[in-house]
Write a protein that holds these residues in place. Sequence first.
Motif, PDB file in Angstrom:
ATOM      1  N   ALA A  46       0.805  -1.219   0.000  1.00 17.15           N
ATOM      2  CA  ALA A  46       0.000   0.000   0.000  1.00 17.15           C
ATOM      3  C   ALA A  46       0.841   1.274   0.000  1.00 17.15           C
ATOM      4  O   ALA A  46       0.352   2.335  -0.395  1.00 17.15           O
ATOM      5  N   SER A  47       2.081   1.187   0.411  1.00 21.07           N
ATOM      6  CA  SER A  47       2.924   2.386   0.512  1.00 21.07           C
ATOM      7  C   SER A  47       3.744   2.651  -0.749  1.00 21.07           C
ATOM      8  O   SER A  47       4.573   3.559  -0.768  1.00 21.07           O
ATOM      9  N   VAL A  48       3.516   1.907  -1.813  1.00 24.99           N
ATOM     10  CA  VAL A  48       4.332   1.989  -3.034  1.00 24.99           C
ATOM     11  C   VAL A  48       4.451   3.417  -3.574  1.00 24.99           C
ATOM     12  O   VAL A  48       5.518   3.801  -4.064  1.00 24.99           O
ATOM     13  N   ASP A  49       3.420   4.216  -3.470  1.00 26.67           N
ATOM     14  CA  ASP A  49       3.471   5.581  -4.001  1.00 26.67           C
ATOM     15  C   ASP A  49       4.353   6.507  -3.165  1.00 26.67           C
ATOM     16  O   ASP A  49       4.696   7.599  -3.617  1.00 26.67           O
ATOM     17  N   ARG A  50       4.734   6.069  -1.990  1.00 23.08           N
ATOM     18  CA  ARG A  50       5.550   6.902  -1.096  1.00 23.08           C
ATOM     19  C   ARG A  50       6.986   6.395  -0.981  1.00 23.08           C
ATOM     20  O   ARG A  50       7.739   6.865  -0.138  1.00 23.08           O
ATOM     21  N   TYR A  51       7.358   5.432  -1.795  1.00 17.40           N
ATOM     22  CA  TYR A  51       8.725   4.899  -1.750  1.00 17.40           C
ATOM     23  C   TYR A  51       9.750   5.979  -2.112  1.00 17.40           C
ATOM     24  O   TYR A  51       9.536   6.765  -3.029  1.00 17.40           O
ATOM     25  N   TYR A  84      24.597 -10.883  -4.346  1.00 21.85           N
ATOM     26  CA  TYR A  84      23.971 -11.641  -5.437  1.00 21.85           C
ATOM     27  C   TYR A  84      23.376 -10.746  -6.512  1.00 21.85           C
ATOM     28  O   TYR A  84      23.540 -10.993  -7.700  1.00 21.85           O
ATOM     29  N   LEU A  85      22.635  -9.751  -6.094  1.00 18.56           N
ATOM     30  CA  LEU A  85      21.980  -8.814  -7.014  1.00 18.56           C
ATOM     31  C   LEU A  85      22.165  -7.406  -6.464  1.00 18.56           C
ATOM     32  O   LEU A  85      22.282  -7.223  -5.250  1.00 18.56           O
ATOM     33  N   SER A  86      22.165  -6.423  -7.345  1.00 18.75           N
ATOM     34  CA  SER A  86      22.205  -5.058  -6.829  1.00 18.75           C
ATOM     35  C   SER A  86      20.943  -4.852  -5.987  1.00 18.75           C
ATOM     36  O   SER A  86      19.896  -5.455  -6.240  1.00 18.75           O
ATOM     37  N   SER A  87      21.077  -4.010  -4.977  1.00 24.84           N
ATOM     38  CA  SER A  87      19.948  -3.812  -4.083  1.00 24.84           C
ATOM     39  C   SER A  87      19.886  -2.364  -3.636  1.00 24.84           C
ATOM     40  O   SER A  87      20.796  -1.576  -3.887  1.00 24.84           O
ATOM     41  N   CYS A  88      18.795  -2.033  -2.984  1.00 21.67           N
ATOM     42  CA  CYS A  88      18.665  -0.685  -2.444  1.00 21.67           C
ATOM     43  C   CYS A  88      17.731  -0.695  -1.242  1.00 21.67           C
ATOM     44  O   CYS A  88      16.840  -1.538  -1.127  1.00 21.67           O
ATOM     45  N   LEU A  89      17.998   0.255  -0.376  1.00 21.67           N
ATOM     46  CA  LEU A  89      17.183   0.439   0.818  1.00 21.67           C
ATOM     47  C   LEU A  89      16.165   1.526   0.513  1.00 21.67           C
ATOM     48  O   LEU A  89      16.527   2.619   0.060  1.00 21.67           O
ATOM     49  N   VAL A  90      14.905   1.221   0.752  1.00 22.59           N
ATOM     50  CA  VAL A  90      13.815   2.118   0.404  1.00 22.59           C
ATOM     51  C   VAL A  90      13.087   2.552   1.671  1.00 22.59           C
ATOM     52  O   VAL A  90      12.800   1.742   2.551  1.00 22.59           O
ATOM     53  N   PHE A  91      12.822   3.837   1.738  1.00 17.21           N
ATOM     54  CA  PHE A  91      11.991   4.420   2.783  1.00 17.21           C
ATOM     55  C   PHE A  91      10.552   4.307   2.321  1.00 17.21           C
ATOM     56  O   PHE A  91      10.233   4.611   1.162  1.00 17.21           O
TER      57      PHE A  91
END
Length: 105
Positions: free
Chosen positions: A38-43, A54-61
């Motif tokens: 539900a928070s996808v629009d606020r990422y 293994y894969l590139s990654s990122c930390l999302v607020f």
Amino acid sequence: MEILDFIKSCIRRKKIFWTYHVNMRMAERYIPRDIILASVDRYEIIETYPDDKYLSSCLVFACHEDMILHILFALDRETDTVRIITAYKPSPDKWEDDGKTRRTP
């Protein structure tokens, strides 16, 4: 495609792999999957790890109602999916009040 657009697209299309680790941690931390979806629009991306193991990654607020979360996504562009590695509520002793900036030791 930009990283954030790729993540949001995968979430909206339900092209998500929930790792065993995140399922265990979310249960322990009382974080329902619905909040992440539900928070996808606020990422917002707060850190990137292009050379992760293994894969590139990122930390999302992410923010949903009054809950702030951090979600670690691994990006699998080859299979057009994201893997959610972990999710947690940022600790005030490690993160500034904005929930996006690490405190310096």
